[in-house]
Design a protein around this motif. Structure first.
Motif, PDB file in Angstrom:
ATOM      1  N   VAL A  73     -14.585  -3.153 120.005  1.00  0.00           N
ATOM      2  CA  VAL A  73     -15.973  -3.251 120.217  1.00  0.00           C
ATOM      3  C   VAL A  73     -16.503  -1.892 120.482  1.00  0.00           C
ATOM      4  O   VAL A  73     -17.528  -1.564 119.789  1.00  0.00           O
ATOM      5  CB  VAL A  73     -16.304  -4.294 121.491  1.00  0.00           C
ATOM      6  CG1 VAL A  73     -17.925  -4.288 121.590  1.00  0.00           C
ATOM      7  CG2 VAL A  73     -16.042  -5.718 121.168  1.00  0.00           C
ATOM      8  N   ILE A  74     -16.105  -0.892 121.343  1.00  0.00           N
ATOM      9  CA  ILE A  74     -16.219   0.169 121.552  1.00  0.00           C
ATOM     10  C   ILE A  74     -16.092   1.131 120.306  1.00  0.00           C
ATOM     11  O   ILE A  74     -17.337   1.776 120.029  1.00  0.00           O
ATOM     12  CB  ILE A  74     -15.743   0.890 122.799  1.00  0.00           C
ATOM     13  CG1 ILE A  74     -16.128   0.044 124.059  1.00  0.00           C
ATOM     14  CG2 ILE A  74     -16.159   2.308 122.996  1.00  0.00           C
ATOM     15  CD1 ILE A  74     -15.251   0.518 125.190  1.00  0.00           C
ATOM     16  N   LEU A  75     -15.147   1.038 119.635  1.00  0.00           N
ATOM     17  CA  LEU A  75     -14.918   1.872 118.283  1.00  0.00           C
ATOM     18  C   LEU A  75     -15.790   1.628 117.378  1.00  0.00           C
ATOM     19  O   LEU A  75     -16.061   2.308 116.578  1.00  0.00           O
ATOM     20  CB  LEU A  75     -13.541   1.887 118.043  1.00  0.00           C
ATOM     21  CG  LEU A  75     -12.450   2.585 118.866  1.00  0.00           C
ATOM     22  CD1 LEU A  75     -11.066   2.302 118.460  1.00  0.00           C
ATOM     23  CD2 LEU A  75     -12.924   4.052 118.821  1.00  0.00           C
ATOM     24  N   SER A  76     -16.280   0.223 117.295  1.00  0.00           N
ATOM     25  CA  SER A  76     -16.943  -0.177 116.145  1.00  0.00           C
ATOM     26  C   SER A  76     -18.384   0.315 116.229  1.00  0.00           C
ATOM     27  O   SER A  76     -18.957   0.483 115.318  1.00  0.00           O
ATOM     28  CB  SER A  76     -17.078  -1.828 116.273  1.00  0.00           C
ATOM     29  OG  SER A  76     -17.964  -2.296 115.001  1.00  0.00           O
ATOM     30  N   SER A  77     -18.953   0.463 117.393  1.00  0.00           N
ATOM     31  CA  SER A  77     -19.985   1.244 117.747  1.00  0.00           C
ATOM     32  C   SER A  77     -20.342   2.596 117.659  1.00  0.00           C
ATOM     33  O   SER A  77     -21.254   3.276 117.315  1.00  0.00           O
ATOM     34  CB  SER A  77     -21.054   0.557 118.835  1.00  0.00           C
ATOM     35  OG  SER A  77     -20.092   0.718 119.944  1.00  0.00           O
ATOM     36  N   ALA A  78     -19.301   3.208 118.507  1.00  0.00           N
ATOM     37  CA  ALA A  78     -19.146   4.625 118.586  1.00  0.00           C
ATOM     38  C   ALA A  78     -18.402   5.430 117.595  1.00  0.00           C
ATOM     39  O   ALA A  78     -18.761   6.585 116.941  1.00  0.00           O
ATOM     40  CB  ALA A  78     -18.598   4.798 120.109  1.00  0.00           C
ATOM     41  N   GLN A  79     -17.315   4.968 117.114  1.00  0.00           N
ATOM     42  CA  GLN A  79     -16.518   5.762 116.035  1.00  0.00           C
ATOM     43  C   GLN A  79     -15.833   4.766 115.175  1.00  0.00           C
ATOM     44  O   GLN A  79     -14.954   4.225 114.882  1.00  0.00           O
ATOM     45  CB  GLN A  79     -15.210   6.251 116.960  1.00  0.00           C
ATOM     46  CG  GLN A  79     -15.350   7.517 117.751  1.00  0.00           C
ATOM     47  CD  GLN A  79     -15.923   8.592 117.248  1.00  0.00           C
ATOM     48  OE1 GLN A  79     -15.715   8.901 115.871  1.00  0.00           O
ATOM     49  NE2 GLN A  79     -16.663   9.393 118.117  1.00  0.00           N
ATOM     50  N   PRO A  80     -16.766   4.138 114.134  1.00  0.00           N
ATOM     51  CA  PRO A  80     -16.413   3.343 112.988  1.00  0.00           C
ATOM     52  C   PRO A  80     -15.467   3.897 112.091  1.00  0.00           C
ATOM     53  O   PRO A  80     -14.492   2.970 111.709  1.00  0.00           O
ATOM     54  CB  PRO A  80     -17.787   2.851 112.601  1.00  0.00           C
ATOM     55  CG  PRO A  80     -18.578   3.870 112.833  1.00  0.00           C
ATOM     56  CD  PRO A  80     -18.448   4.542 114.042  1.00  0.00           C
ATOM     57  N   GLU A  81     -15.427   4.958 111.791  1.00  0.00           N
ATOM     58  CA  GLU A  81     -14.492   5.647 110.965  1.00  0.00           C
ATOM     59  C   GLU A  81     -12.972   5.653 111.480  1.00  0.00           C
ATOM     60  O   GLU A  81     -12.063   5.171 110.830  1.00  0.00           O
ATOM     61  CB  GLU A  81     -14.936   7.147 110.504  1.00  0.00           C
ATOM     62  CG  GLU A  81     -16.089   7.152 109.960  1.00  0.00           C
ATOM     63  CD  GLU A  81     -16.486   6.207 108.600  1.00  0.00           C
ATOM     64  OE1 GLU A  81     -15.209   6.398 108.004  1.00  0.00           O
ATOM     65  OE2 GLU A  81     -17.201   5.902 108.271  1.00  0.00           O
ATOM     66  N   LYS A  82     -12.709   5.771 112.843  1.00  0.00           N
ATOM     67  CA  LYS A  82     -11.490   5.822 113.466  1.00  0.00           C
ATOM     68  C   LYS A  82     -11.092   4.159 113.392  1.00  0.00           C
ATOM     69  O   LYS A  82      -9.729   4.077 113.310  1.00  0.00           O
ATOM     70  CB  LYS A  82     -11.486   6.278 114.819  1.00  0.00           C
ATOM     71  CG  LYS A  82     -11.742   7.727 114.930  1.00  0.00           C
ATOM     72  CD  LYS A  82     -11.613   8.321 116.223  1.00  0.00           C
ATOM     73  CE  LYS A  82     -11.979   9.795 116.427  1.00  0.00           C
ATOM     74  NZ  LYS A  82     -11.901  10.300 117.642  1.00  0.00           N
ATOM     75  N   LEU A  83     -12.067   3.255 113.577  1.00  0.00           N
ATOM     76  CA  LEU A  83     -11.476   2.010 113.484  1.00  0.00           C
ATOM     77  C   LEU A  83     -11.007   1.289 112.311  1.00  0.00           C
ATOM     78  O   LEU A  83     -10.130   0.879 112.169  1.00  0.00           O
ATOM     79  CB  LEU A  83     -12.893   1.155 114.517  1.00  0.00           C
ATOM     80  CG  LEU A  83     -12.731  -0.359 114.192  1.00  0.00           C
ATOM     81  CD1 LEU A  83     -11.513  -0.697 115.189  1.00  0.00           C
ATOM     82  CD2 LEU A  83     -13.706  -1.199 114.691  1.00  0.00           C
ATOM     83  N   LYS A  84     -12.012   1.870 111.234  1.00  0.00           N
ATOM     84  CA  LYS A  84     -11.377   1.523 109.831  1.00  0.00           C
ATOM     85  C   LYS A  84     -10.031   2.077 109.535  1.00  0.00           C
ATOM     86  O   LYS A  84      -9.425   1.776 108.678  1.00  0.00           O
ATOM     87  CB  LYS A  84     -12.490   2.125 108.992  1.00  0.00           C
ATOM     88  CG  LYS A  84     -13.656   1.161 109.251  1.00  0.00           C
ATOM     89  CD  LYS A  84     -14.990   1.575 108.173  1.00  0.00           C
ATOM     90  CE  LYS A  84     -16.440   0.980 108.243  1.00  0.00           C
ATOM     91  NZ  LYS A  84     -17.130   1.489 107.318  1.00  0.00           N
TER      92      LYS A  84
END
Length: 325
Positions: free
Chosen positions: A267-278
């Protein structure tokens, strides 16, 4: 000498040992087979995507296997004691034994093992289960144990958990085990939904479902511990049998905290660092392919500078020579 009611008369019957529960073996075998399948297809994945994909598969299989396995384990609460106690009723002969109490979601398991195993001309090695699930009759199981002539220490421990016992814990253990099991089944369903959402991929909602899985697992622990303790001690001479939370309890807690950490991270990466999550879900290459598709197949729009160059005064274009007739 003939058989009577399935046993030889005038001879002591065989020790009553609880049969092997194959539920955990089946669950572990299924998940290990899935893991072996994923390992086989692992070489077909190229580059760094291989590591991230394998890590996700192992984590998902671990969580699912834990949620299913702890439904059938009998070590949510355990206790052991070594004591010198009588082996049979109306007998003054004492034996040195290890007495174990294992409480699960569907019943209680009592073990009795001699030190050494062979004493008083018998092999002292018992493991008896008394079920208290909603479709089982605990008092009937206890009565069957009396008929089979189980050793006195097993019957003494099992008697503490009867419905009419003054200890008053039968109903509490039965209800808490039922709701704990129900909550864990709900957690298994939310885990399945999270796996589907991550594979679609809908990462943010997959993280939400993982958080819901963690919440249900932690609530299942709350249902198990919210009850009264045993009012009367299980005493064997100068020593008493004390119980504490077992391996299944701590494994559920650790897995619930793991799901909570993973869900919060998604959830945090989806809002703050979406590229890293992808990148973790191997979506960067697919995105590049989609951008390339758009680049090669969509018509290019003229730039603003080109539009400025094409714009000309209307009078410059419409010069005509008029001839008077």
């Amino acid at each position: 000498m003939t058989l009577w009611n399935g046993s030889f008369p005038f001879y002591p019957g065989a020790n009553a040992c609880f049969p092997f529960d194959t539920s955990r073996a089946v669950i572990v075998s299924i998940f290990l087979s899935l893991l072996a399948t994923f390992i086989i297809i692992l070489p077909g994945i190229r580059g760094r995507r291989r590591f991230f994909w394998f890590l996700r598969m192992v984590t998902g299989l671990f969580v699912g296997a834990v949620i299913l396995t702890i439904q059938f384990t009998r070590d949510w609460e355990t206790g052991w004691v070594t004591a010198n106690t009588s082996y049979k009723s109306f007998s003054q002969v004492l034996v040195n034994v290890d007495i174990g109490l294992h409480i699960g979601l569907s019943g209680v398991n009592v073990t009795l093992m001699g030190n050494p195993v062979n004493q008083v001309n018998e092999t002292i090695n018992y493991n008896e289960h008394f079920a208290w699930s909603l479709d089982a009759d605990y008092d009937h199981s206890y009565s069957e144990g009396l008929k089979r002539g189980l050793p006195s220490p097993i019957l003494y421990v099992a008697e503490k958990f009867m419905a009419r016992s003054p200890c008053g814990v039968h109903r509490q253990y039965r209800i808490s085990g039922h709701y704990t099991s129900l909550t864990l089944w709900m957690a298994f369903c939310t885990w399945l939904i999270s796996i589907l959402l991550f594979s679609m991929p809908i990462l943010l909602y997959g993280g939400y479902m993982l958080l819901l899985t963690a919440t249900l697992m932690l609530f299942s622990l709350l249902f198990f511990i919210v009850r009264n303790t045993l009012k009367c001690p299980i005493q064997f001479g100068p020593v008493s049998l004390q119980t504490g939370y077992g391996g299944s309890f701590w494994l559920t807690l650790a897995t619930g905290l793991l799901c909570l950490l993973l869900g919060l991270s998604v959830v945090i990466l989806s809002s703050a660092q979406p590229e890293k999550l992808k990148l973790l879900f191997n979506l960067d290459k697919r995105r590049g392919e989609e951008e390339g598709w758009d680049k090669f197949h969509l018509p290019a729009e003229p730039s603003s500078s080109a539009q400025d160059e094409l714009m000309m005064p209307l009078g410059d274009v419409c010069w005509v020579t008029a001839t008077k007739l």
